[in-house]
Design a protein around this motif. Structure first.
Motif, PDB file in Angstrom:
ATOM      1  N   SER A 281       0.821  -1.212   0.000  1.00  0.00           N
ATOM      2  CA  SER A 281       0.000   0.000   0.000  1.00  0.00           C
ATOM      3  C   SER A 281       0.854   1.260   0.000  1.00  0.00           C
ATOM      4  O   SER A 281       0.466   2.290  -0.552  1.00  0.00           O
ATOM      5  CB  SER A 281      -0.940   0.011   1.211  1.00  0.00           C
ATOM      6  OG  SER A 281      -0.213  -0.049   2.431  1.00  0.00           O
ATOM      7  N   GLU A 282       2.047   1.179   0.601  1.00  0.00           N
ATOM      8  CA  GLU A 282       2.940   2.332   0.611  1.00  0.00           C
ATOM      9  C   GLU A 282       3.529   2.575  -0.775  1.00  0.00           C
ATOM     10  O   GLU A 282       3.645   3.715  -1.222  1.00  0.00           O
ATOM     11  CB  GLU A 282       4.050   2.120   1.635  1.00  0.00           C
ATOM     12  CG  GLU A 282       3.559   2.008   3.069  1.00  0.00           C
ATOM     13  CD  GLU A 282       4.666   1.592   4.023  1.00  0.00           C
ATOM     14  OE1 GLU A 282       5.645   2.359   4.169  1.00  0.00           O
ATOM     15  OE2 GLU A 282       4.583   0.495   4.606  1.00  0.00           O
ATOM     16  N   MET A 283       3.921   1.497  -1.454  1.00  0.00           N
ATOM     17  CA  MET A 283       4.436   1.641  -2.816  1.00  0.00           C
ATOM     18  C   MET A 283       3.346   2.145  -3.750  1.00  0.00           C
ATOM     19  O   MET A 283       3.602   2.915  -4.677  1.00  0.00           O
ATOM     20  CB  MET A 283       4.990   0.309  -3.316  1.00  0.00           C
ATOM     21  CG  MET A 283       5.639   0.387  -4.685  1.00  0.00           C
ATOM     22  SD  MET A 283       6.373  -1.167  -5.243  1.00  0.00           S
ATOM     23  CE  MET A 283       7.883  -1.197  -4.284  1.00  0.00           C
ATOM     24  N   VAL A 435      16.072  -6.569   3.047  1.00  0.00           N
ATOM     25  CA  VAL A 435      16.010  -5.971   4.370  1.00  0.00           C
ATOM     26  C   VAL A 435      14.882  -4.946   4.429  1.00  0.00           C
ATOM     27  O   VAL A 435      14.643  -4.200   3.476  1.00  0.00           O
ATOM     28  CB  VAL A 435      17.360  -5.315   4.739  1.00  0.00           C
ATOM     29  CG1 VAL A 435      17.710  -4.181   3.794  1.00  0.00           C
ATOM     30  CG2 VAL A 435      17.365  -4.845   6.195  1.00  0.00           C
ATOM     31  N   THR A 436      14.162  -4.928   5.550  1.00  0.00           N
ATOM     32  CA  THR A 436      13.058  -3.980   5.697  1.00  0.00           C
ATOM     33  C   THR A 436      12.830  -3.665   7.168  1.00  0.00           C
ATOM     34  O   THR A 436      13.335  -4.353   8.069  1.00  0.00           O
ATOM     35  CB  THR A 436      11.760  -4.539   5.075  1.00  0.00           C
ATOM     36  OG1 THR A 436      10.781  -3.498   4.997  1.00  0.00           O
ATOM     37  CG2 THR A 436      11.196  -5.686   5.893  1.00  0.00           C
ATOM     38  N   SER A 437      12.082  -2.622   7.414  1.00  0.00           N
ATOM     39  CA  SER A 437      11.587  -2.305   8.753  1.00  0.00           C
ATOM     40  C   SER A 437      10.243  -1.633   8.594  1.00  0.00           C
ATOM     41  O   SER A 437       9.902  -1.135   7.516  1.00  0.00           O
ATOM     42  CB  SER A 437      12.550  -1.375   9.512  1.00  0.00           C
ATOM     43  OG  SER A 437      12.567  -0.077   8.940  1.00  0.00           O
ATOM     44  N   ALA A 438       9.461  -1.636   9.639  1.00  0.00           N
ATOM     45  CA  ALA A 438       8.156  -0.979   9.602  1.00  0.00           C
ATOM     46  C   ALA A 438       7.847  -0.384  10.964  1.00  0.00           C
ATOM     47  O   ALA A 438       8.064  -1.028  12.000  1.00  0.00           O
ATOM     48  CB  ALA A 438       7.068  -1.974   9.207  1.00  0.00           C
ATOM     49  N   ILE A 439       7.370   0.853  10.947  1.00  0.00           N
ATOM     50  CA  ILE A 439       6.887   1.491  12.164  1.00  0.00           C
ATOM     51  C   ILE A 439       5.466   1.006  12.394  1.00  0.00           C
ATOM     52  O   ILE A 439       4.597   1.163  11.538  1.00  0.00           O
ATOM     53  CB  ILE A 439       6.919   3.022  12.033  1.00  0.00           C
ATOM     54  CG1 ILE A 439       8.360   3.506  11.810  1.00  0.00           C
ATOM     55  CG2 ILE A 439       6.307   3.680  13.266  1.00  0.00           C
ATOM     56  CD1 ILE A 439       8.451   4.974  11.406  1.00  0.00           C
ATOM     57  N   CYS A 440       5.231   0.401  13.545  1.00  0.00           N
ATOM     58  CA  CYS A 440       3.920  -0.183  13.830  1.00  0.00           C
ATOM     59  C   CYS A 440       3.109   0.610  14.846  1.00  0.00           C
ATOM     60  O   CYS A 440       1.878   0.579  14.826  1.00  0.00           O
ATOM     61  CB  CYS A 440       4.088  -1.618  14.340  1.00  0.00           C
ATOM     62  SG  CYS A 440       4.878  -2.720  13.137  1.00  0.00           S
ATOM     63  N   TYR A 520       2.728  18.053  15.519  1.00  0.00           N
ATOM     64  CA  TYR A 520       2.918  17.020  14.500  1.00  0.00           C
ATOM     65  C   TYR A 520       4.367  16.523  14.531  1.00  0.00           C
ATOM     66  O   TYR A 520       5.293  17.302  14.790  1.00  0.00           O
ATOM     67  CB  TYR A 520       2.596  17.600  13.115  1.00  0.00           C
ATOM     68  CG  TYR A 520       2.825  16.646  11.970  1.00  0.00           C
ATOM     69  CD1 TYR A 520       1.861  15.694  11.622  1.00  0.00           C
ATOM     70  CD2 TYR A 520       3.999  16.703  11.215  1.00  0.00           C
ATOM     71  CE1 TYR A 520       2.061  14.822  10.565  1.00  0.00           C
ATOM     72  CE2 TYR A 520       4.206  15.839  10.148  1.00  0.00           C
ATOM     73  CZ  TYR A 520       3.243  14.892   9.824  1.00  0.00           C
ATOM     74  OH  TYR A 520       3.450  14.029   8.780  1.00  0.00           O
ATOM     75  N   VAL A 521       4.536  15.239  14.286  1.00  0.00           N
ATOM     76  CA  VAL A 521       5.881  14.679  14.163  1.00  0.00           C
ATOM     77  C   VAL A 521       5.858  13.591  13.100  1.00  0.00           C
ATOM     78  O   VAL A 521       4.876  12.847  12.979  1.00  0.00           O
ATOM     79  CB  VAL A 521       6.389  14.103  15.510  1.00  0.00           C
ATOM     80  CG1 VAL A 521       5.516  12.939  15.985  1.00  0.00           C
ATOM     81  CG2 VAL A 521       7.842  13.648  15.391  1.00  0.00           C
ATOM     82  N   GLU A 522       6.914  13.536  12.299  1.00  0.00           N
ATOM     83  CA  GLU A 522       7.048  12.479  11.295  1.00  0.00           C
ATOM     84  C   GLU A 522       8.288  11.667  11.624  1.00  0.00           C
ATOM     85  O   GLU A 522       9.385  12.220  11.774  1.00  0.00           O
ATOM     86  CB  GLU A 522       7.161  13.071   9.888  1.00  0.00           C
ATOM     87  CG  GLU A 522       7.202  11.991   8.802  1.00  0.00           C
ATOM     88  CD  GLU A 522       7.109  12.575   7.403  1.00  0.00           C
ATOM     89  OE1 GLU A 522       6.027  13.110   7.067  1.00  0.00           O
ATOM     90  OE2 GLU A 522       8.111  12.508   6.668  1.00  0.00           O
ATOM     91  N   VAL A 523       8.093  10.369  11.738  1.00  0.00           N
ATOM     92  CA  VAL A 523       9.180   9.464  12.102  1.00  0.00           C
ATOM     93  C   VAL A 523       9.519   8.570  10.920  1.00  0.00           C
ATOM     94  O   VAL A 523       8.622   8.051  10.250  1.00  0.00           O
ATOM     95  CB  VAL A 523       8.782   8.596  13.319  1.00  0.00           C
ATOM     96  CG1 VAL A 523       9.950   7.720  13.759  1.00  0.00           C
ATOM     97  CG2 VAL A 523       8.314   9.479  14.481  1.00  0.00           C
ATOM     98  N   SER A 554      10.396   3.291   6.248  1.00  0.00           N
ATOM     99  CA  SER A 554       9.045   3.369   6.800  1.00  0.00           C
ATOM    100  C   SER A 554       8.856   4.780   7.337  1.00  0.00           C
ATOM    101  O   SER A 554       9.712   5.294   8.070  1.00  0.00           O
ATOM    102  CB  SER A 554       8.873   2.336   7.919  1.00  0.00           C
ATOM    103  OG  SER A 554       7.570   2.388   8.455  1.00  0.00           O
ATOM    104  N   ARG A 555       7.753   5.423   6.984  1.00  0.00           N
ATOM    105  CA  ARG A 555       7.514   6.817   7.373  1.00  0.00           C
ATOM    106  C   ARG A 555       6.111   6.943   7.953  1.00  0.00           C
ATOM    107  O   ARG A 555       5.131   6.543   7.311  1.00  0.00           O
ATOM    108  CB  ARG A 555       7.646   7.748   6.162  1.00  0.00           C
ATOM    109  CG  ARG A 555       9.010   7.685   5.478  1.00  0.00           C
ATOM    110  CD  ARG A 555       8.956   8.353   4.111  1.00  0.00           C
ATOM    111  NE  ARG A 555      10.198   8.187   3.379  1.00  0.00           N
ATOM    112  CZ  ARG A 555      11.068   9.162   3.108  1.00  0.00           C
ATOM    113  NH1 ARG A 555      10.810  10.403   3.511  1.00  0.00           N
ATOM    114  NH2 ARG A 555      12.171   8.926   2.440  1.00  0.00           N
TER     115      ARG A 555
END
Length: 561
Positions: A281-283, A435-440, A520-523, A554-555
């Motif tokens: 969904s992000e792509m 390799v991947t990561s995701a903010i959950c 607001y904050v974007e990580v 991941s954003r």
């Protein structure tokens, strides 16, 4: 309306070929350019009208692999809402019995099918069909209802509307069996977690809320995502058999589950199973892709227990071979009795350190039906599509599986490759995941963001395929001006965990400072593995038309209350 010519606002993209092709749905389109985005996989040119394109939507079992696409592909609204007519009698047309329909199975007599109480003549379109005729002809002289239970895509309003163009009569009411008796393969599906976010109902595909995913290092079975390509088979353990065939020698042997348990040593591995479309969904936010709109929760980390595949194959005299493959077939089948099938390199299967196992337990309990009962092949570090559920047959072959899922899907291409120029033969099948990561947690949908002592806790997971260990997760909350290293939770080296054998995920946490009046904050997060592979910054340069191996930063942007 002439059945052979479609108006400029209605174009068909439903190509039927053999199982190894990707087929197209029906679209309402306003421009030729929009249409060309969804041209056929073999580079075919745009055509305004053709019998064979029309015929494709009528065929039994067509659109094998598009049932998943309906959730993400945009469709232009029709001018008028269409009400399906296949359940309504047409007074201007004659009525036929099922016996009369059954006599029309070839060109000489005419090729008829029924759907609901409608009778349809598709004779003129069979000969011009661009691919295999077998799938269409299965329904000749009979009802297509049972097949369309599997291929739910056919029930789209546009297809049903066009179907009526070929209607020649009504079926006698007494010959119409009830829906429940029409071989609905989804009538005996297992119960599912109501918390799941369903991406497709039939076949069932769903994932847990992202925040739930990182609450446990070992994913509970009830929170483990479900990726089904076909209806879930209902297997009687008393009748279950696993067939193993060695093509080069012609040797074949069958095993019951008890045979496997008694004859081979029990072992286990903690491993992630991740769908190739995880984070699709992000792509899709960069440019539209084809596939289920998974977020980052189409993965899970479990304890898999069973026997080593290498032990089973060695007992049958198989030797490791860099040029051979292990074809894995499931008990899940389509209406043509074609099983889900895919393959892995024999060298991976025969490597004791590859930890490929035939699992009969998940987290210490027998596999559930949704996760492959009674036996599933777990291929650690490899894309989820190769972790075949409901395992029914293993074949040692010089060739890869010929199935669609091996040859015509789960492959990634250049960002400049689109549906008008893609050739699936030019790309290798995905095996090891990147390799991947995701903010959950948190995520933009969270209604309450906890700020404790001026800090917001951020949680996520990181993973790298091929057994590579995650050595670092970098996090920024100022658009990359500064980076901070997250705290990691992962398995230590030990039994079944060592260099090149890190198949579990890594959970990570970090505390992000929040200023008093900050709204607001974007990580962002990026993971680094033991080979110093790092996630790409954006999806722009890794975009691919199927939206697979999506692994950019991941954003997550969060509004603070």
């Amino acid at each position: 309306m002439n059945r052979h010519i479609l108006s400029s606002s209605l174009c068909i993209r439903s190509f039927l070929g053999n199982r190894n092709k990707i087929y197209r749905p029906l679209y309402t389109l306003s421009t030729r350019n929009y249409y060309n985005k969804y041209n056929n996989t073999n580079g075919g040119s745009f055509r305004d009208s053709s019998n064979k394109y029309i015929a494709a939507i009528i065929g039994v079992g067509v659109c094998y692999y598009l049932i998943e696409d309906r959730l993400i592909l945009k469709q232009v609204d029709c001018a008028k809402k269409f009400e399906p007519q296949h359940e309504k009698p047409r007074r201007d047309l004659p009525t036929y019995s099922a016996e009369e329909v059954s006599k029309h199975t070839n060109r000489e007599s005419g090729i008829w099918v029924t759907y609901g109480i409608g009778v349809y003549d598709i004779t003129n379109f069979i000969s011009e069909h661009p691919g295999s005729k077998r799938n269409i002809m299965i329904g000749a002289g009979a009802a297509v209802d049972p097949f369309w239970h599997v291929y739910q895509f056919h029930k789209e309003a546009k297809i049903l509307k066009l179907l009526e163009e070929f209607r020649i009569g009504n079926l006698k009411p007494e010959d119409r069996t009830s829906i429940d008796n029409q071989g609905n393969p989804y009538s005996n599906e297992p119960e599912r977690n109501p918390e799941f976010i369903v991406r497709l109902e039939q076949p069932y595909n769903a994932e847990p809320p992202l925040s739930k995913l990182v609450e446990n290092f070992i994913t509970p079975v009830e929170l483990f995502y479900v990726r089904n390509h076909l209806p879930v088979p209902n297997i009687d353990i008393k009748e279950y058999e696993l067939e193993v065939e060695i093509e080069s020698t012609g040797k074949t042997k069958t095993f019951s589950l008890n045979d496997l348990k008694k004859k081979f040593e029990k072992t286990g591995v903690v491993a992630v199973v991740m769908c190739g479309g995880n984070r699709r969904s992000e792509m899709n936010g960069v440019k539209e892709v084809r596939g289920l709109a998974w977020s980052g929760a189409a993965c899970g980390n479990a304890v898999w227990t069973g026997i080593r595949l290498c032990d089973l194959l060695s007992a049958m005299g198989v030797k490791s071979d860099e040029s051979s493959h292990v074809i894995l077939e499931g008990y899940d089948r389509d209406p043509t009795y074609t099983p889900y099938a895919t393959s892995i390199p024999l060298s991976k299967a025969m490597d004791p350190r590859g930890d490929v196992i035939l699992a009969y337990e998940m987290n210490g309990e027998p596999l559930t039906r949704d996760h492959g009962f009674p036996l599933r092949c777990i291929v650690p570090g490899v894309v989820g599509a190769r972790n075949v559920k409901w395992l029914g047959k293993i074949t040692i072959s010089k060739n890869e599986a010929e199935s669609h899922w091996q040859q015509g899907d789960y492959k990634a291409f250049s960002p400049s490759t689109d549906w008008d120029n893609v050739d699936f033969k030019t790309a290798p099948a995905i095996q090891n995941m990147p390799v991947t990561s995701a903010i959950c947690s948190p995520n933009p949908n969270d209604h309450e963001i906890k700020i404790v002592d001026g800090f917001m806790e951020v949680k996520g997971y990181a993973y790298s395929g091929g057994g590579n260990k995650i050595i670092r997760v970098d996090v920024t909350y100022d658009q990359g001006k500064t980076w901070h290293i997250a705290d990691l939770q992962q398995l230590s080296d030990g039994e079944n965990v060592s260099a090149g054998r890190h198949y579990a995920w890594t959970l990570w946490t970090i505390r992000v400072p929040i200023e008093k009046d900050q709204k607001y904050v974007e990580v962002w997060s990026k993971a680094v593995d033991s080979n110093y592979n790092c996630q790409p910054e954006t999806f722009k340069n890794t975009w691919n038309l199927r939206g697979v191996v999506a692994n950019a930063y991941s954003r997550v942007g969060v509004n603070l209350i």
